[in-house]
Design an enzyme around this catalytic site. Sequence first.
Site, PDB file in Angstrom:
ATOM      1  N   ARG A 135      -8.540  -6.988   8.833  1.00 61.86           N
ATOM      2  CA  ARG A 135      -7.173  -7.512   8.974  1.00 61.86           C
ATOM      3  C   ARG A 135      -6.869  -7.745  10.445  1.00 61.86           C
ATOM      4  O   ARG A 135      -7.609  -7.331  11.340  1.00 61.86           O
ATOM      5  CB  ARG A 135      -6.163  -6.515   8.405  1.00 61.86           C
ATOM      6  CG  ARG A 135      -6.211  -5.168   9.088  1.00 61.86           C
ATOM      7  CD  ARG A 135      -5.010  -4.298   8.791  1.00 61.86           C
ATOM      8  NE  ARG A 135      -5.160  -2.973   9.379  1.00 61.86           N
ATOM      9  CZ  ARG A 135      -4.954  -2.674  10.647  1.00 61.86           C
ATOM     10  NH1 ARG A 135      -4.612  -3.625  11.515  1.00 61.86           N
ATOM     11  NH2 ARG A 135      -5.106  -1.437  11.097  1.00 61.86           N
ATOM     12  N   SER A 188       4.642  -1.534   9.203  1.00 57.56           N
ATOM     13  CA  SER A 188       3.610  -2.250   9.948  1.00 57.56           C
ATOM     14  C   SER A 188       3.016  -3.354   9.086  1.00 57.56           C
ATOM     15  O   SER A 188       2.971  -3.238   7.851  1.00 57.56           O
ATOM     16  CB  SER A 188       2.500  -1.283  10.384  1.00 57.56           C
ATOM     17  OG  SER A 188       3.032  -0.227  11.159  1.00 57.56           O
ATOM     18  N   GLY A 228      -0.340  -6.243   8.684  1.00 60.04           N
ATOM     19  CA  GLY A 228      -1.661  -6.707   9.079  1.00 60.04           C
ATOM     20  C   GLY A 228      -2.216  -7.584   7.974  1.00 60.04           C
ATOM     21  O   GLY A 228      -2.277  -7.155   6.818  1.00 60.04           O
ATOM     22  N   LEU A 244       1.470  -5.118   4.063  1.00 63.81           N
ATOM     23  CA  LEU A 244       2.396  -4.289   4.836  1.00 63.81           C
ATOM     24  C   LEU A 244       2.330  -2.839   4.387  1.00 63.81           C
ATOM     25  O   LEU A 244       1.916  -2.528   3.269  1.00 63.81           O
ATOM     26  CB  LEU A 244       3.824  -4.812   4.732  1.00 63.81           C
ATOM     27  CG  LEU A 244       4.572  -4.718   3.398  1.00 63.81           C
ATOM     28  CD1 LEU A 244       5.274  -3.362   3.224  1.00 63.81           C
ATOM     29  CD2 LEU A 244       5.594  -5.828   3.280  1.00 63.81           C
ATOM     30  N   CYS A 248      -0.413   0.697  16.389  1.00 59.75           N
ATOM     31  CA  CYS A 248      -0.380  -0.769  16.553  1.00 59.75           C
ATOM     32  C   CYS A 248      -0.650  -1.177  18.000  1.00 59.75           C
ATOM     33  O   CYS A 248      -0.294  -2.284  18.425  1.00 59.75           O
ATOM     34  CB  CYS A 248       0.942  -1.345  16.064  1.00 59.75           C
ATOM     35  SG  CYS A 248       1.326  -0.850  14.363  1.00 59.75           S
TER      36      CYS A 248
END
Length: 212
Positions: free
Chosen positions: A70, A137, A139, A151, A168
Amino acid sequence: MTTPLLCLDLGQVDYQPAWDRMRDFTQTRDKSASDQVWLLEHPPVFTQGQAGKPEHVIDTGDIPVVQADRGGQVTYHGPGQLIAYVLIDLKRKGIGVRDLVSALENAVVEVLQHYKIDAYPKPDAPGVYVNEMKISSLGLRVRRGCSFHGLALNVDMDLTPFLRINPCGYRGLQMIDIRRLNADVTIEQVKQQLAAALAHQLDYSSVLFQKG
Protein backbone atom coordinates in the site's frame (compact mmCIF):
# COMPACT_ATOMS: atom_id res chain seq x y z
CA MET A 1 -27.23 6.20 -7.15
CA THR A 2 -28.16 2.86 -8.67
CA THR A 3 -26.27 0.00 -7.04
CA PRO A 4 -25.79 -1.23 -3.46
CA LEU A 5 -22.42 -1.52 -1.75
CA LEU A 6 -21.60 -5.01 -0.48
CA CYS A 7 -20.01 -4.85 3.00
CA LEU A 8 -18.53 -8.06 4.42
CA ASP A 9 -17.97 -8.35 8.17
CA LEU A 10 -14.92 -10.61 8.47
CA GLY A 11 -14.37 -10.36 12.24
CA GLN A 12 -10.74 -10.61 13.37
CA VAL A 13 -8.34 -11.83 10.68
CA ASP A 14 -4.54 -12.08 10.57
CA TYR A 15 -3.02 -9.44 8.32
CA GLN A 16 -1.32 -11.71 5.77
CA PRO A 17 -4.38 -13.85 4.87
CA ALA A 18 -6.52 -10.71 4.52
CA TRP A 19 -3.88 -9.09 2.31
CA ASP A 20 -3.58 -12.22 0.16
CA ARG A 21 -7.35 -12.45 -0.20
CA MET A 22 -7.83 -8.85 -1.33
CA ARG A 23 -4.93 -9.07 -3.78
CA ASP A 24 -6.43 -12.24 -5.25
CA PHE A 25 -9.86 -10.62 -5.48
CA THR A 26 -8.42 -7.58 -7.23
CA GLN A 27 -6.31 -9.63 -9.63
CA THR A 28 -9.11 -11.98 -10.68
CA ARG A 29 -12.22 -9.76 -10.57
CA ASP A 30 -13.95 -9.07 -13.87
CA LYS A 31 -16.19 -6.20 -14.98
CA SER A 32 -19.26 -7.88 -13.50
CA ALA A 33 -17.76 -8.24 -10.00
CA SER A 34 -19.51 -6.14 -7.38
CA ASP A 35 -17.60 -3.49 -5.47
CA GLN A 36 -16.99 -4.50 -1.86
CA VAL A 37 -15.89 -3.16 1.51
CA TRP A 38 -14.40 -5.62 3.99
CA LEU A 39 -14.76 -4.64 7.65
CA LEU A 40 -12.44 -6.39 10.09
CA GLU A 41 -9.91 -6.17 12.89
CA HIS A 42 -6.34 -7.43 12.94
CA PRO A 43 -4.30 -8.96 15.76
CA PRO A 44 -1.35 -6.69 16.69
CA VAL A 45 0.84 -5.94 13.66
CA PHE A 46 2.89 -3.09 12.23
CA THR A 47 2.64 -2.57 8.48
CA GLN A 48 5.11 -0.58 6.43
CA GLY A 49 4.00 1.06 3.19
CA GLN A 50 5.88 0.95 -0.09
CA ALA A 51 7.61 4.27 0.55
CA GLY A 52 8.19 3.43 4.21
CA LYS A 53 11.49 4.54 5.73
CA PRO A 54 13.13 2.25 8.30
CA GLU A 55 13.98 5.14 10.63
CA HIS A 56 10.27 5.49 11.42
CA VAL A 57 10.25 1.98 12.96
CA ILE A 58 11.71 2.55 16.42
CA ASP A 59 11.20 -0.49 18.67
CA THR A 60 8.54 -2.97 17.60
CA GLY A 61 9.31 -5.49 20.33
CA ASP A 62 7.33 -8.71 19.92
CA ILE A 63 4.86 -7.23 17.42
CA PRO A 64 5.59 -8.37 13.85
CA VAL A 65 6.33 -5.94 11.01
CA VAL A 66 4.93 -6.66 7.55
CA GLN A 67 6.15 -4.89 4.39
CA ALA A 68 2.92 -4.14 2.52
CA ASP A 69 2.21 -2.93 -1.02
CA ARG A 70 0.00 0.00 0.00
CA GLY A 71 0.93 3.65 -0.04
CA GLY A 72 2.10 5.51 3.04
CA GLN A 73 4.54 4.89 5.86
CA VAL A 74 4.43 2.66 8.93
CA THR A 75 1.31 2.23 11.07
CA TYR A 76 -0.09 -0.09 13.71
CA HIS A 77 -3.16 -2.33 13.58
CA GLY A 78 -4.67 -4.09 16.57
CA PRO A 79 -7.90 -5.19 18.23
CA GLY A 80 -10.37 -2.35 18.70
CA GLN A 81 -9.30 -0.68 15.47
CA LEU A 82 -11.81 -1.00 12.64
CA ILE A 83 -10.29 -1.70 9.23
CA ALA A 84 -12.20 -1.03 6.02
CA TYR A 85 -10.62 -2.55 2.93
CA VAL A 86 -12.17 -0.80 -0.05
CA LEU A 87 -12.34 -2.90 -3.23
CA ILE A 88 -13.71 -0.51 -5.84
CA ASP A 89 -13.54 -0.58 -9.64
CA LEU A 90 -12.51 3.05 -9.97
CA LYS A 91 -12.58 3.08 -13.75
CA ARG A 92 -16.14 1.72 -13.85
CA LYS A 93 -17.24 4.17 -11.17
CA GLY A 94 -15.59 7.09 -12.96
CA ILE A 95 -13.54 8.35 -10.02
CA GLY A 96 -9.84 8.83 -9.40
CA VAL A 97 -7.65 8.01 -6.42
CA ARG A 98 -7.93 11.52 -5.01
CA ASP A 99 -11.73 11.25 -5.18
CA LEU A 100 -11.57 7.94 -3.31
CA VAL A 101 -9.29 9.34 -0.62
CA SER A 102 -11.64 12.28 -0.08
CA ALA A 103 -14.66 9.96 0.12
CA LEU A 104 -12.95 7.76 2.73
CA GLU A 105 -11.92 10.73 4.84
CA ASN A 106 -15.37 12.28 4.61
CA ALA A 107 -16.98 8.96 5.58
CA VAL A 108 -14.91 8.87 8.78
CA VAL A 109 -15.83 12.49 9.55
CA GLU A 110 -19.49 11.55 9.02
CA VAL A 111 -19.20 8.62 11.45
CA LEU A 112 -17.53 10.76 14.10
CA GLN A 113 -20.37 13.28 13.92
CA HIS A 114 -22.56 10.58 15.53
CA TYR A 115 -20.33 10.90 18.60
CA LYS A 116 -20.21 14.71 18.57
CA ILE A 117 -16.54 14.59 17.62
CA ASP A 118 -15.31 17.47 15.45
CA ALA A 119 -12.90 15.80 13.03
CA TYR A 120 -11.26 16.91 9.81
CA PRO A 121 -8.91 15.74 7.03
CA LYS A 122 -5.66 17.55 6.25
CA PRO A 123 -4.66 18.24 2.63
CA ASP A 124 -0.96 17.61 3.26
CA ALA A 125 -1.30 14.49 5.44
CA PRO A 126 -3.96 11.92 4.46
CA GLY A 127 -6.17 10.69 7.26
CA VAL A 128 -8.59 12.18 9.77
CA TYR A 129 -7.64 14.25 12.80
CA VAL A 130 -9.16 15.58 16.02
CA ASN A 131 -7.36 18.52 17.62
CA GLU A 132 -4.23 17.58 15.61
CA MET A 133 -4.36 14.00 16.96
CA LYS A 134 -4.83 11.29 14.35
CA ILE A 135 -7.87 9.04 14.67
CA SER A 136 -7.90 7.42 11.21
CA SER A 137 -5.15 6.45 8.76
CA LEU A 138 -5.35 5.73 5.02
CA GLY A 139 -3.26 3.63 2.69
CA LEU A 140 -4.32 2.51 -0.78
CA ARG A 141 -3.11 0.59 -3.81
CA VAL A 142 -4.63 0.55 -7.28
CA ARG A 143 -4.19 -2.35 -9.69
CA ARG A 144 -6.04 -2.98 -12.95
CA GLY A 145 -8.03 0.20 -12.27
CA CYS A 146 -9.31 -1.19 -8.96
CA SER A 147 -8.51 -0.14 -5.40
CA PHE A 148 -7.55 -2.27 -2.44
CA HIS A 149 -6.28 -1.66 1.10
CA GLY A 150 -8.19 1.24 2.65
CA LEU A 151 -8.60 2.92 6.04
CA ALA A 152 -8.11 2.20 9.73
CA LEU A 153 -10.33 3.91 12.33
CA ASN A 154 -9.27 3.79 15.98
CA VAL A 155 -12.39 2.89 17.95
CA ASP A 156 -11.46 1.40 21.35
CA MET A 157 -7.89 0.13 21.37
CA ASP A 158 -4.53 0.06 23.09
CA LEU A 159 -2.70 3.03 21.62
CA THR A 160 0.67 2.38 23.28
CA PRO A 161 2.15 0.43 20.31
CA PHE A 162 2.00 3.65 18.28
CA LEU A 163 4.75 4.94 20.61
CA ARG A 164 7.08 2.33 19.09
CA ILE A 165 6.94 3.99 15.67
CA ASN A 166 6.65 7.41 14.08
CA PRO A 167 3.02 6.95 12.99
CA CYS A 168 2.61 7.53 9.25
CA GLY A 169 6.17 8.91 9.23
CA TYR A 170 5.50 11.82 11.63
CA ARG A 171 7.66 11.98 14.73
CA GLY A 172 5.67 12.83 17.82
CA LEU A 173 2.29 12.46 16.14
CA GLN A 174 -0.31 11.72 18.80
CA MET A 175 -2.96 9.08 18.13
CA ILE A 176 -6.46 9.02 19.61
CA ASP A 177 -9.50 6.74 19.47
CA ILE A 178 -13.24 7.28 19.72
CA ARG A 179 -13.52 5.78 23.21
CA ARG A 180 -11.23 8.44 24.69
CA LEU A 181 -13.47 11.14 23.24
CA ASN A 182 -16.87 9.53 23.76
CA ALA A 183 -17.27 6.50 26.01
CA ASP A 184 -20.60 5.55 24.44
CA VAL A 185 -19.21 3.53 21.53
CA THR A 186 -18.90 -0.08 20.42
CA ILE A 187 -17.09 -1.38 17.38
CA GLU A 188 -20.28 -3.11 16.20
CA GLN A 189 -22.07 0.25 16.10
CA VAL A 190 -19.20 1.83 14.21
CA LYS A 191 -19.22 -0.97 11.63
CA GLN A 192 -22.80 -0.18 10.71
CA GLN A 193 -22.20 3.56 10.73
CA LEU A 194 -19.04 3.33 8.63
CA ALA A 195 -20.70 1.04 6.07
CA ALA A 196 -23.56 3.53 5.69
CA ALA A 197 -21.20 6.50 5.48
CA LEU A 198 -19.04 4.83 2.82
CA ALA A 199 -22.12 4.03 0.74
CA HIS A 200 -23.22 7.66 1.08
CA GLN A 201 -19.87 9.21 0.25
CA LEU A 202 -19.19 6.82 -2.65
CA ASP A 203 -22.70 7.28 -4.07
CA TYR A 204 -24.15 3.78 -3.69
CA SER A 205 -27.89 3.31 -3.27
CA SER A 206 -27.71 1.24 -0.08
CA VAL A 207 -25.65 -1.24 1.92
CA LEU A 208 -25.81 -5.03 1.69
CA PHE A 209 -24.28 -6.21 4.99
CA GLN A 210 -23.07 -9.80 5.15
CA LYS A 211 -20.87 -11.95 7.37
CA GLY A 212 -17.75 -12.87 5.45
